[in-house]
Design a protein around this motif. Sequence first.
Motif, mmCIF file in Angstrom:
data_model
loop_
_atom_site.group_PDB
_atom_site.id
_atom_site.type_symbol
_atom_site.label_atom_id
_atom_site.label_comp_id
_atom_site.label_asym_id
_atom_site.label_seq_id
_atom_site.Cartn_x
_atom_site.Cartn_y
_atom_site.Cartn_z
ATOM 1 N N GLU A 45 31.123 22.984 18.152
ATOM 2 C CA GLU A 45 31.933 21.764 18.271
ATOM 3 C C GLU A 45 33.381 22.085 18.639
ATOM 4 O O GLU A 45 34.020 21.380 19.414
ATOM 5 C CB GLU A 45 31.862 20.945 16.977
ATOM 6 C CG GLU A 45 32.256 21.728 15.738
ATOM 7 C CD GLU A 45 31.955 21.016 14.430
ATOM 8 O OE1 GLU A 45 31.168 20.072 14.436
ATOM 9 O OE2 GLU A 45 32.533 21.429 13.404
ATOM 10 N N ALA A 74 31.122 15.943 8.871
ATOM 11 C CA ALA A 74 31.175 14.483 8.764
ATOM 12 C C ALA A 74 32.558 14.001 8.311
ATOM 13 O O ALA A 74 32.697 12.893 7.814
ATOM 14 C CB ALA A 74 30.090 13.960 7.831
ATOM 15 N N GLN A 96 40.085 11.029 15.434
ATOM 16 C CA GLN A 96 38.646 10.784 15.586
ATOM 17 C C GLN A 96 38.202 9.697 14.611
ATOM 18 O O GLN A 96 38.536 9.738 13.430
ATOM 19 C CB GLN A 96 37.924 12.093 15.269
ATOM 20 C CG GLN A 96 36.418 12.038 15.291
ATOM 21 C CD GLN A 96 35.798 13.338 14.759
ATOM 22 O OE1 GLN A 96 36.515 14.270 14.420
ATOM 23 N NE2 GLN A 96 34.481 13.378 14.688
ATOM 24 N N HIS A 150 25.667 10.611 19.526
ATOM 25 C CA HIS A 150 24.862 11.546 18.739
ATOM 26 C C HIS A 150 23.643 10.803 18.202
ATOM 27 O O HIS A 150 23.684 9.592 17.972
ATOM 28 C CB HIS A 150 25.656 12.037 17.522
ATOM 29 C CG HIS A 150 26.441 13.289 17.756
ATOM 30 N ND1 HIS A 150 25.877 14.441 18.246
ATOM 31 C CD2 HIS A 150 27.748 13.577 17.522
ATOM 32 C CE1 HIS A 150 26.808 15.389 18.312
ATOM 33 N NE2 HIS A 150 27.954 14.896 17.887
ATOM 34 N N TRP A 198 27.404 14.844 1.819
ATOM 35 C CA TRP A 198 27.222 13.959 2.975
ATOM 36 C C TRP A 198 25.871 14.204 3.651
ATOM 37 O O TRP A 198 25.294 13.288 4.227
ATOM 38 C CB TRP A 198 28.385 14.085 3.965
ATOM 39 C CG TRP A 198 28.429 15.362 4.753
ATOM 40 C CD1 TRP A 198 29.125 16.487 4.453
ATOM 41 C CD2 TRP A 198 27.761 15.637 6.000
ATOM 42 N NE1 TRP A 198 28.927 17.449 5.413
ATOM 43 C CE2 TRP A 198 28.104 16.953 6.377
ATOM 44 C CE3 TRP A 198 26.920 14.902 6.829
ATOM 45 C CZ2 TRP A 198 27.620 17.555 7.545
ATOM 46 C CZ3 TRP A 198 26.433 15.497 7.984
ATOM 47 C CH2 TRP A 198 26.784 16.806 8.338
ATOM 48 N N ASP A 309 31.368 9.437 18.386
ATOM 49 C CA ASP A 309 32.720 9.898 18.077
ATOM 50 C C ASP A 309 33.674 9.291 19.092
ATOM 51 O O ASP A 309 33.445 9.380 20.304
ATOM 52 C CB ASP A 309 32.791 11.424 18.187
ATOM 53 C CG ASP A 309 31.919 12.103 17.134
ATOM 54 O OD1 ASP A 309 32.099 11.811 15.945
ATOM 55 O OD2 ASP A 309 31.060 12.924 17.510
HETATM 56 C C1 GAL Z 1 29.656 13.569 12.335
HETATM 57 C C2 GAL Z 1 30.376 13.629 13.658
HETATM 58 C C3 GAL Z 1 29.794 14.701 14.497
HETATM 59 C C4 GAL Z 1 29.767 16.012 13.736
HETATM 60 C C5 GAL Z 1 29.110 15.830 12.384
HETATM 61 C C6 GAL Z 1 29.112 17.066 11.535
HETATM 62 O O1 GAL Z 1 30.227 12.610 11.512
HETATM 63 O O2 GAL Z 1 30.259 12.403 14.291
HETATM 64 O O3 GAL Z 1 30.527 14.821 15.680
HETATM 65 O O4 GAL Z 1 31.075 16.448 13.599
HETATM 66 O O5 GAL Z 1 29.748 14.809 11.682
HETATM 67 O O6 GAL Z 1 30.391 17.424 11.170
#
Ligand code: GAL
Length: 421
Positions: A45, A74, A96, A150, A198, A309
């Motif tokens: 990422e 998350a 973000q 996603h 999470w 995102d």
């Molecule tokens: C989500 C986010 C993703 C990724 C994931 C894990 O909330 O939208 O882009 O970062 O968390 O961290």
Amino acid sequence: MWQGRIGVLALVVVAFLAGIPMCAAGGGGGDNQLEVYSWWTGPGEEEGLDAMAREFEAKNAGVTFVNAAVSGGAGSNAKAILASRLLANDPPDSYQRHAGLELEDDVRSGKVRDLTALYDREGWRDVLPKGLLDNLTIDGRIYAVPVNIHRANLMWYTPATLDKLGLAGPPKTWSEFLEQAEKIKQAGLTALAIGPQWTQKHLFETVLLGELGADRYQQLFGGSLRWSTPEVGAALATYQKVLSYSDLRSASGDWQPQIDRVVQGTAVYAVMGDWASGYLEGPKKQRWQQGYAAVASPGSDGVYSFLSDAFTLPTGARNPELAEKWLIECGSTEGQNLFNPKKGSIPARIDADAKLYPGYLGWALGQWRDKRTRIVGSLAHGVVANNAYNAEIDSALGLFNQTGDLPKLASTLDSTYEATR
Ligand code: GAL
């Protein structure tokens, strides 16, 4: 302003003491600096963000991209620190947020600027899916620019481990999962890898989706189906059973170590979003359908539980002109194509070149674009619940882990839904 900076300094000190890596301390940003806030610090990422940042700098000579990312999947740490910064009127130049109800809170409290004129200038309404635009629009105005889509409802595994265990394929329903899980346990392996809180909520929404189906799932989060009905109670009981076959008691680390246990073969499955594919393909050097595979999580074939995102322009940003240029990068075809293959997501734009998305991402793009696919929104990643309700769900699930009290979980979720509307 100074009070705000002192507040941020205190948080940075707290983050430092708590061992939370921050790429750049808050409050950065001279005239030619753009401070962008996210939680993308992990392998995969971070490279995605970096690719977009480098292109932004190349297009905007003399401007420095200040990466203010705070680690924790998350946004588990980043969101809390951001909340303090927003409260202290010390926002980054762009931050973000997920499309959906998570964003709505910031709009209602006046923390983010209306981007409708920018959308008109850039023609973005023509190149973004309508359902996504709806999740970024409040009272007819649009407030964030999405970089990706996603998918949350996925179950990851390695073909090698299934072969070793003599399992013909991943489970199609949660009851099939429970049957397999018992055999896996007897073979001395963990059926389901899990990570921090999470990731448990991510599993929770996935079991609910699979057990209730897309319509009832949407009704549950839309408030027309109550948690304390027998039907939802049965789904909650399934969640409890599924959890009992996980490594919840010993899980440590974030989602990457959770996925690592599947790759190493000590655990068989993990429920996770498709950022896992960026991690597996990039730093882990695994290939789709060879080293790793994924299917729709049990009971959710044909359903795409999405999240997106997006980046905002906060009120009080130090460099709104630069922030706007960053948003243009985020909304551009080039920016999205640099970012998404590394990130493990498909572009938010509908005009992306499918050839740039091979392997897992090609499969995801096909499913996303298939007219028969049913789209719902993720809970843990901000689409279907506002921040207050999500926080209540976190507390209720935390308590449930200690007590195992299902009726209490259901009644708390009913009453907190009403209280946080
Ligand atoms: C989500 C986010 C993703 C990724 C994931 C894990 O909330 O939208 O882009 O970062 O968390 O961290």
